[in-house]
Design a protein around this motif. Structure first.
Motif, mmCIF file in Angstrom:
data_model
loop_
_atom_site.group_PDB
_atom_site.id
_atom_site.type_symbol
_atom_site.label_atom_id
_atom_site.label_comp_id
_atom_site.label_asym_id
_atom_site.label_seq_id
_atom_site.Cartn_x
_atom_site.Cartn_y
_atom_site.Cartn_z
ATOM 1 N N ALA A 51 0.833 -1.206 0.000
ATOM 2 C CA ALA A 51 0.000 0.000 0.000
ATOM 3 C C ALA A 51 0.868 1.258 0.000
ATOM 4 C CB ALA A 51 -0.929 -0.006 1.211
ATOM 5 N N HIS A 54 2.409 1.727 -3.466
ATOM 6 C CA HIS A 54 1.382 2.202 -4.394
ATOM 7 C C HIS A 54 1.095 3.686 -4.179
ATOM 8 C CE1 HIS A 54 -2.001 1.915 -7.123
ATOM 9 N NE2 HIS A 54 -2.739 2.552 -6.221
ATOM 10 N N CYS A 65 -8.385 3.044 -2.535
ATOM 11 C CA CYS A 65 -7.910 1.670 -2.481
ATOM 12 C C CYS A 65 -8.753 0.924 -1.444
ATOM 13 C CB CYS A 65 -6.435 1.604 -2.124
ATOM 14 S SG CYS A 65 -6.070 2.118 -0.453
ATOM 15 N N PRO A 89 -5.582 -2.094 -4.997
ATOM 16 C CA PRO A 89 -5.479 -0.694 -5.388
ATOM 17 C C PRO A 89 -6.722 -0.179 -6.104
ATOM 18 C CG PRO A 89 -4.098 -2.046 -6.803
ATOM 19 C CD PRO A 89 -4.650 -2.944 -5.736
#
Length: 93
Positions: A51, A54, A65, A89
């Protein structure tokens, strides 16, 4: 029982047909998870790193997300554990 001021009553979307009488009955009660149980959050490191990576690669300042996991009641019945182990995502569409 004490009900914090930041809690709001449940509300349901308007519909043409009601399955129950919408008039409130009885005393107000708290329906927050921490009202009756001790919550614990468990996050898998791999999911957090994915995470984070991203978020750093995303050009937008804000993005959407989904973090997925499981919610389980502890063996003693006194607490709940939320285990987050997957990252999605989502789509930019």
């Amino acid at each position: 029982r004490f009900v914090p001021k930041r809690m709001v009553p449940f509300s349901f979307p308007l519909s043409k047909c009601a399955l129950w009488d919408p008039v409130p009955m009885g005393d107000v009660i708290g329906a927050h998870i921490t009202y009756y149980r001790n919550p614990r959050l468990s996050l898998v490191e791999k999911t957090l790193r994915l995470a984070y990576r991203h978020a750093k690669q995303n050009e937008k300042k804000s993005f959407s997300c989904v973090l997925l996991g499981t919610l389980a009641v502890d063996e003693d019945g006194e607490g709940v554990t939320l285990t987050i182990d997957r990252f999605d995502p989502g789509r930019d569409v």
